[in-house]
Write a protein that holds these residues in place. Structure first.
Motif: not given
Length: 206
Positions: A122-135
């Motif tokens: 819960t300490q990690i919330h990226s707005n330019n990371g894995y989830e963005s690259r996957r999408q």
């Protein structure tokens, strides 16, 4: 949930900046260390797996400063207790190797371990990371079937310019004959600062 994750990540940055020390915590069975210099916070944990010949670390970076900074895998060097050093590999090298040599089992193991670590923290919330690259990868219209190159492209930390308030995450890969990195120091030269973390526990590999 996203706002809560960002708040916790920012809280770690504030504590680290105020105390000027490494903050340690556990999440999903992984041991994380975080350090803030100049408003930039870097945290990492060793993933308990090896892929091909690689030891793998999960990295998260948050830019809480007032200027933009670039981050790339090559900024991360590991110094062993004997004084020898190894540098994290560029994302393209990892992707090419995974395309040529990785098995289906490698892909499943890598994706499962990374997503478990990321979504359980819960300490990690990226707005330019894995989830963005996957999408972005899926939006390109390619096959939705996960393959080695696609998985590595989404997971591997890539060279990224972080604007103030932005954050990113990704995995960095060290060619280490499939062994844990062991005891030593992780040194990161980024944001015109030097971040140094002691690494004193060998993480078991699955």
């Amino acid at each position: 949930m996203g706002a809560r994750r960002w708040f916790l990540f920012a809280a770690i940055a504030c504590i680290g900046a105020a105390q000027g020390q490494i903050i340690e915590f556990e999440s999903s069975g992984l041991k994380y260390k975080a350090l803030t210099h100049g408003g930039v916070t870097i945290m990492f944990a060793a993933l308990p797996l090896h892929i091909r010949d690689y030891a793998v670390l999960q990295i998260a970076v948050s830019n809480g400063s007032s200027v933009s900074w670039s981050i790339k895998p090559e900024d991360f060097k590991f110094e062993r207790s004997d004084g020898s050093t190894i540098q994290a590999l560029p994302a393209r090298t990892v992707v090419d190797t995974m395309r040529e040599k990785a098995t289906h089992g490698d892909v499943i193991k890598l994706v499962s371990a990374y997503e478990s670590a990321l979504y359980g923290n819960t300490q990690i919330h990226s707005n330019n990371g894995y989830e963005s690259r996957r999408q972005n990868m899926l939006a390109m219209g390619g096959s939705t079937k996960i393959n080695a190159a696609a998985a590595a492209s989404a997971i591997a930390l890539v060279a990224t310019k972080l604007l103030p308030g932005q954050s990113t995450d990704g995995a960095i890969f060290y060619q280490n004959q499939g062994r844990p990195l062991g005891i030593g120091h992780l040194t990161v030269n980024a944001a015109a600062e030097t971040f140094m973390f002691p690494v004193d526990v060998e993480s078991p590999h699955r």
